[in-house]
Design an enzyme around this catalytic site. Structure first.
Site, PDB file in Angstrom:
ATOM      1  N   GLY A  10       0.823  -1.206   0.000  1.00  0.00           N
ATOM      2  CA  GLY A  10       0.000   0.000   0.000  1.00  0.00           C
ATOM      3  C   GLY A  10       0.859   1.259   0.000  1.00  0.00           C
ATOM      4  CG  LEU A  12       2.167   4.774   5.820  1.00  0.00           C
ATOM      5  CD1 LEU A  12       3.129   5.941   5.606  1.00  0.00           C
ATOM      6  CD2 LEU A  12       1.194   5.085   6.952  1.00  0.00           C
ATOM      7  CB  ALA A  60      -6.461  -0.452   6.834  1.00  0.00           C
ATOM      8  CG  ASP A 102      -9.290  12.669   8.512  1.00  0.00           C
ATOM      9  OD1 ASP A 102     -10.272  13.281   8.049  1.00  0.00           O
ATOM     10  OD2 ASP A 102      -8.626  11.873   7.820  1.00  0.00           O
ATOM     11  CE1 TYR A 125     -10.465   3.114   6.480  1.00  0.00           C
ATOM     12  CE2 TYR A 125     -10.858   5.472   6.731  1.00  0.00           C
ATOM     13  CZ  TYR A 125      -9.982   4.408   6.638  1.00  0.00           C
ATOM     14  OH  TYR A 125      -8.626   4.629   6.706  1.00  0.00           O
ATOM     15  CD1 TRP A 150      -7.786  14.587   3.752  1.00  0.00           C
ATOM     16  CD2 TRP A 150      -7.157  16.456   2.688  1.00  0.00           C
ATOM     17  NE1 TRP A 150      -8.823  15.488   3.813  1.00  0.00           N
ATOM     18  CE2 TRP A 150      -8.471  16.642   3.178  1.00  0.00           C
ATOM     19  CE3 TRP A 150      -6.544  17.506   2.012  1.00  0.00           C
ATOM     20  CZ2 TRP A 150      -9.193  17.818   2.981  1.00  0.00           C
ATOM     21  CZ3 TRP A 150      -7.258  18.677   1.822  1.00  0.00           C
ATOM     22  CH2 TRP A 150      -8.567  18.829   2.286  1.00  0.00           C
TER      23      TRP A 150
END
Length: 282
Positions: A10, A12, A60, A102, A125, A150
């Site tokens: 993914g 990150l 995730a 967030d 989510y 973001w």
């Protein structure tokens, strides 16, 4: 130090693995091909056999709109999967860093959310990510929870890549102007994560690039950085119907990073320039 990174394919996770490589830190990056996060035996079996000192849990279910339709799968990945990872960490007495969002907040107001503010998830989510946080906190003492927003990076799809694609196809686009937050470059966030896991400064953190903007303002910065002549029209989020509700306010306070002498991320405009250098070169 031996690190296991989930979600290594993914956005990150890819950059966390890249940073660990740069620093010659022993690690393994894993994804769906290595084990099924919804399968307790597979998940724990893999982690316990590798015996990491630290687990960075980036994996995730992240399709925010589809999560409203696939609630069972989203729950299995984000809540049950996180529990399996945390239970394995507990058995190994390993540190765990859990990536959150967030979206655990209601998205109301205009002030940045503090880590101490009470979560009130805005969509399913967000609800599952918050429940994942609770599993980590209940099971472990040596944990870091990092909420971000973001996200954009070299790997996978994101808003920046979407804007660049649209900019090549159109002369004019409309972008939401009533949702504000902080863009976050995964290269910068990965650097902070690797810094953080080498400490014992446990707890909940908010981590984004510095500066706030709307999606509309961010789109304009993207086209300017890419030297693309595209007219961007500001519109209300009411113009775009989505299955999952989106926050108007995604601002996150980074006071916890400052209090613990951890490095703040660069301004998002500098981060965007860095991304463009990598993504548009050649």
């Amino acid at each position: 130090m031996k690190v296991l990174v989930t979600g290594a394919d993914g956005q990150l996770g890819y950059d966390v693995v890249k940073k660990l490589n740069e620093l010659n830190i022993e690690h393994i990056g894993v994804d769906k091909e290595d084990f099924d996060l919804t399968n307790e035996k597979e998940t724990k079996g893999f982690i316990l056999s590798y015996k990491p000192d630290i687990i960075v849990h980036c994996a995730a279910y992240t399709d925010v709109d589809q999560a409203e339709l696939e609630r069972e799968l989203c729950y299995k990945v984000n809540v049950e999967g996180t529990r399996y990872v945390a239970e394995a960490a507990k058995e190994l007495e390993a540190k765990m860093l859990y990536i959150s969002t967030d979206y655990v907040f209601d998205g109301q107001g205009e002030e940045p959310f503090e880590v101490t503010d009470k979560p009130d998830p805005i969509n399913y989510y967000g609800e599952t990510k918050y429940q994942g946080e609770q599993k980590v906190q209940k099971l472990l003492e040596k944990y870091f929870i990092v909420r971000t927003s973001w996200v954009f990076g070299e790997k996978g799809d994101n808003f920046v890549k979407t804007m660049l694609k649209l900019g090549r196809e159109r002369d004019e686009i409309s972008v939401v102007a009533d949702q504000c937050g902080s863009p976050t470059y995964t290269g910068d966030l990965a650097e902070l994560i690797v810094e953080m896991i080498r400490t014992d400064k446990y707890g909940i953190y908010h981590a984004t690039n510095e500066g706030f903007c709307s999606w509309y303002e961010f789109a304009k910065k993207i086209f300017k950085a890419a030297d693309m002549d595209v007219e961007v029209n500001p519109v209300s989020s009411d113009r775009f119907e989505t299955k999952a509700k989106r926050p108007k306010n995604s601002r996150l306070s980074k006071n916890k990073l400052i209090e613990n002498d951890l490095n703040l991320l660069a301004d998002y405009q500098n981060a965007l320039e860095c991304f463009m250098e990598v993504n548009l070169s050649g």
